[in-house]
Design a protein around this motif. Structure first.
Motif, PDB file in Angstrom:
ATOM      1  N   GLN A  88       0.827  -1.209   0.000  1.00 36.42           N
ATOM      2  CA  GLN A  88       0.000   0.000   0.000  1.00 36.42           C
ATOM      3  C   GLN A  88       0.862   1.261   0.000  1.00 36.42           C
ATOM      4  OE1 GLN A  88      -3.886  -0.713   2.519  1.00 36.42           O
ATOM      5  NE2 GLN A  88      -2.158  -1.618   3.593  1.00 36.42           N
ATOM      6  N   HIS A  89       1.968   1.222   0.763  1.00 35.52           N
ATOM      7  CA  HIS A  89       2.840   2.403   0.855  1.00 35.52           C
ATOM      8  C   HIS A  89       3.543   2.695  -0.465  1.00 35.52           C
ATOM      9  CE1 HIS A  89       5.089  -1.212   1.824  1.00 35.52           C
ATOM     10  NE2 HIS A  89       6.213  -0.599   1.545  1.00 35.52           N
ATOM     11  N   TRP A  90       3.623   1.703  -1.358  1.00 33.76           N
ATOM     12  CA  TRP A  90       4.279   1.921  -2.645  1.00 33.76           C
ATOM     13  C   TRP A  90       3.455   2.813  -3.570  1.00 33.76           C
ATOM     14  CZ3 TRP A  90       5.500  -3.986  -3.338  1.00 33.76           C
ATOM     15  CH2 TRP A  90       6.504  -4.338  -2.429  1.00 33.76           C
ATOM     16  N   LEU A  91       2.214   3.111  -3.185  1.00 34.93           N
ATOM     17  CA  LEU A  91       1.396   4.019  -3.989  1.00 34.93           C
ATOM     18  C   LEU A  91       1.787   5.477  -3.786  1.00 34.93           C
ATOM     19  CD1 LEU A  91      -2.129   2.428  -3.394  1.00 34.93           C
ATOM     20  CD2 LEU A  91      -0.751   2.282  -5.480  1.00 34.93           C
ATOM     21  N   PHE A  92       2.580   5.750  -2.740  1.00 36.67           N
ATOM     22  CA  PHE A  92       2.863   7.137  -2.379  1.00 36.67           C
ATOM     23  C   PHE A  92       4.308   7.551  -2.627  1.00 36.67           C
ATOM     24  CE2 PHE A  92      -0.793   5.742  -0.001  1.00 36.67           C
ATOM     25  CZ  PHE A  92      -1.682   6.783  -0.205  1.00 36.67           C
ATOM     26  N   ALA A  93       5.166   6.617  -2.938  1.00 40.51           N
ATOM     27  CA  ALA A  93       6.560   6.948  -3.240  1.00 40.51           C
ATOM     28  C   ALA A  93       7.095   5.915  -4.220  1.00 40.51           C
ATOM     29  CB  ALA A  93       7.407   6.961  -1.966  1.00 40.51           C
ATOM     30  N   PRO A  94       7.849   6.348  -5.233  1.00 45.86           N
ATOM     31  CA  PRO A  94       8.422   5.385  -6.187  1.00 45.86           C
ATOM     32  C   PRO A  94       9.257   4.348  -5.449  1.00 45.86           C
ATOM     33  CG  PRO A  94       8.737   7.635  -6.950  1.00 45.86           C
ATOM     34  CD  PRO A  94       8.236   7.732  -5.541  1.00 45.86           C
ATOM     35  N   HIS A  95       9.096   3.102  -5.842  1.00 43.33           N
ATOM     36  CA  HIS A  95       9.779   2.015  -5.136  1.00 43.33           C
ATOM     37  C   HIS A  95      10.135   0.925  -6.134  1.00 43.33           C
ATOM     38  CE1 HIS A  95      10.588  -0.960  -1.945  1.00 43.33           C
ATOM     39  NE2 HIS A  95       9.991  -1.810  -2.749  1.00 43.33           N
ATOM     40  N   GLU A  96      11.397   0.591  -6.205  1.00 47.38           N
ATOM     41  CA  GLU A  96      11.832  -0.501  -7.063  1.00 47.38           C
ATOM     42  C   GLU A  96      11.857  -1.784  -6.242  1.00 47.38           C
ATOM     43  OE1 GLU A  96      12.142  -2.236 -10.199  1.00 47.38           O
ATOM     44  OE2 GLU A  96      12.645  -0.143 -10.563  1.00 47.38           O
ATOM     45  N   ASN A  97      11.208  -2.822  -6.752  1.00 45.26           N
ATOM     46  CA  ASN A  97      11.138  -4.079  -6.011  1.00 45.26           C
ATOM     47  C   ASN A  97      12.532  -4.591  -5.663  1.00 45.26           C
ATOM     48  OD1 ASN A  97       8.306  -4.257  -6.199  1.00 45.26           O
ATOM     49  ND2 ASN A  97       8.455  -5.086  -8.261  1.00 45.26           N
ATOM     50  N   GLN A  98      12.715  -4.943  -4.390  1.00 46.62           N
ATOM     51  CA  GLN A  98      13.976  -5.519  -3.942  1.00 46.62           C
ATOM     52  C   GLN A  98      13.876  -7.033  -3.777  1.00 46.62           C
ATOM     53  OE1 GLN A  98      16.762  -3.543  -3.624  1.00 46.62           O
ATOM     54  NE2 GLN A  98      15.387  -1.999  -4.484  1.00 46.62           N
ATOM     55  N   GLY A  99      12.653  -7.526  -3.677  1.00 51.17           N
ATOM     56  CA  GLY A  99      12.450  -8.956  -3.485  1.00 51.17           C
ATOM     57  C   GLY A  99      11.588  -9.538  -4.589  1.00 51.17           C
ATOM     58  N   PHE A 100      11.157 -10.767  -4.358  1.00 50.44           N
ATOM     59  CA  PHE A 100      10.364 -11.499  -5.336  1.00 50.44           C
ATOM     60  C   PHE A 100       9.016 -11.859  -4.719  1.00 50.44           C
ATOM     61  CE2 PHE A 100      14.788 -12.157  -6.184  1.00 50.44           C
ATOM     62  CZ  PHE A 100      14.923 -12.225  -7.564  1.00 50.44           C
ATOM     63  N   ILE A 101       7.978 -11.841  -5.546  1.00 53.48           N
ATOM     64  CA  ILE A 101       6.682 -12.394  -5.156  1.00 53.48           C
ATOM     65  C   ILE A 101       6.354 -13.472  -6.174  1.00 53.48           C
ATOM     66  CG2 ILE A 101       4.255 -11.953  -4.681  1.00 53.48           C
ATOM     67  CD1 ILE A 101       4.928  -9.054  -4.148  1.00 53.48           C
ATOM     68  N   GLN A 102       6.152 -14.692  -5.688  1.00 60.49           N
ATOM     69  CA  GLN A 102       5.953 -15.840  -6.575  1.00 60.49           C
ATOM     70  C   GLN A 102       4.674 -16.576  -6.203  1.00 60.49           C
ATOM     71  OE1 GLN A 102       8.813 -19.063  -6.167  1.00 60.49           O
ATOM     72  NE2 GLN A 102       8.769 -19.424  -8.376  1.00 60.49           N
ATOM     73  N   ALA A 103       3.892 -16.928  -7.210  1.00 56.81           N
ATOM     74  CA  ALA A 103       2.678 -17.708  -6.975  1.00 56.81           C
ATOM     75  C   ALA A 103       3.060 -19.122  -6.542  1.00 56.81           C
ATOM     76  CB  ALA A 103       1.829 -17.750  -8.241  1.00 56.81           C
ATOM     77  N   THR A 104       2.514 -19.569  -5.414  1.00 57.15           N
ATOM     78  CA  THR A 104       2.760 -20.937  -4.955  1.00 57.15           C
ATOM     79  C   THR A 104       1.576 -21.850  -5.275  1.00 57.15           C
ATOM     80  OG1 THR A 104       1.986 -20.313  -2.742  1.00 57.15           O
ATOM     81  CG2 THR A 104       4.361 -20.237  -3.148  1.00 57.15           C
ATOM     82  N   SER A 105       0.556 -21.274  -5.884  1.00 60.24           N
ATOM     83  CA  SER A 105      -0.549 -22.015  -6.487  1.00 60.24           C
ATOM     84  C   SER A 105      -1.019 -21.153  -7.654  1.00 60.24           C
ATOM     85  CB  SER A 105      -1.692 -22.220  -5.481  1.00 60.24           C
ATOM     86  OG  SER A 105      -2.364 -20.993  -5.229  1.00 60.24           O
ATOM     87  N   ASP A 106      -1.907 -21.647  -8.475  1.00 58.44           N
ATOM     88  CA  ASP A 106      -2.508 -20.761  -9.464  1.00 58.44           C
ATOM     89  C   ASP A 106      -3.122 -19.581  -8.713  1.00 58.44           C
ATOM     90  OD1 ASP A 106      -1.748 -22.471 -11.449  1.00 58.44           O
ATOM     91  OD2 ASP A 106      -3.753 -23.243 -11.879  1.00 58.44           O
ATOM     92  N   ALA A 107      -2.893 -18.373  -9.206  1.00 55.34           N
ATOM     93  CA  ALA A 107      -3.303 -17.186  -8.457  1.00 55.34           C
ATOM     94  C   ALA A 107      -3.873 -16.121  -9.386  1.00 55.34           C
ATOM     95  CB  ALA A 107      -2.111 -16.618  -7.682  1.00 55.34           C
TER      96      ALA A 107
END
Length: 213
Positions: free
Chosen positions: A84-103
């Motif tokens: 949610q906080h990424w909506l208010f300041a530019p932020h480059e992803n530092q980590g990964f988000i991966q689907a662990t099931s169909d999502a």
């Protein structure tokens, strides 16, 4: 069936807003993009800045250590909200988000949200008022942490919820994991305190429905 209004309302940042304001947010929300199990939803340098809502399925947030070993930061389930906080300041992803099931994932991008803020005075005012309420709540939570034990913190929070709702029976506005974090206790401790308060006859608990006795 997917409800766009319910989807936006899952965010604690947006849930208190009026339906007319949420309707404006829906116009910049991308709904139910499909990711196969194992597919990356976010990764460094993908230039995908903004908030994610996991509408259906499961995912994990992880980082890679210098030796390449994966470190899981958080496990996500249906309904969880990230960034949610990424909506208010530019932020480059530092980590990964991966689907662990169909999502299926809904999202609001930083640029789209910022443009809407500039165009909508009602949204901007609503967000300012919401932030003000969150600051007041943060101050209350800090006092609870400093002065009260775990059971008293929880009971004080529940009484505040009853006052805000105007009735002794209400639905918890937060998931229990989020509530534990706000109160500064573990989810296991929170569950024990709920059981203890119920055993003492101070509250009645029916899933997320709470009654103050």
């Amino acid at each position: 069936m997917h409800s766009k209004m319910d989807c936006v309302s899952r965010s604690p940042l947006f849930s208190p807003l009026a339906p007319a304001v949420k309707a404006k947010l829906i116009t910049v929300t991308h709904h139910r993009k499909f990711y196969q199990k194992g597919q990356l939803i976010r990764q460094p340098l993908d230039h995908q800045e903004g908030m994610l809502i996991l509408d259906e399925g499961m995912a994990k947030i992880y980082a890679l250590a210098a030796n390449g070993k994966e470190k899981i930061i958080e496990l996500l389930r249906s309904g969880d909200v990230v960034g949610q906080h990424w909506l208010f300041a530019p932020h480059e992803n530092q980590g990964f988000i991966q689907a662990t099931s169909d999502a299926w994932v809904c999202s609001i991008q930083y640029d789209d949200f910022q443009r809407l803020l500039g165009e909508s005075a009602s949204l901007s005012l609503a967000m300012i008022n919401n932030f003000g309420n969150q600051l007041i709540e943060a101050e209350k939570n800090q006092l609870r942490r400093d002065l009260l034990d775990a059971k008293a913190r929880l009971m004080a929070y529940l009484r505040d919820c009853a006052v805000e709702s105007g009735q002794i029976e209400f639905e918890l506005p937060l998931k229990k994991k989020e509530l534990a974090n706000i109160l500064g206790i573990t989810p296991e401790t929170l569950s024990r305190q709920f059981k203890q308060l119920a055993a003492e006859g101070q509250i009645i608990v029916n899933k997320r429905q709470i009654t103050i006795c």
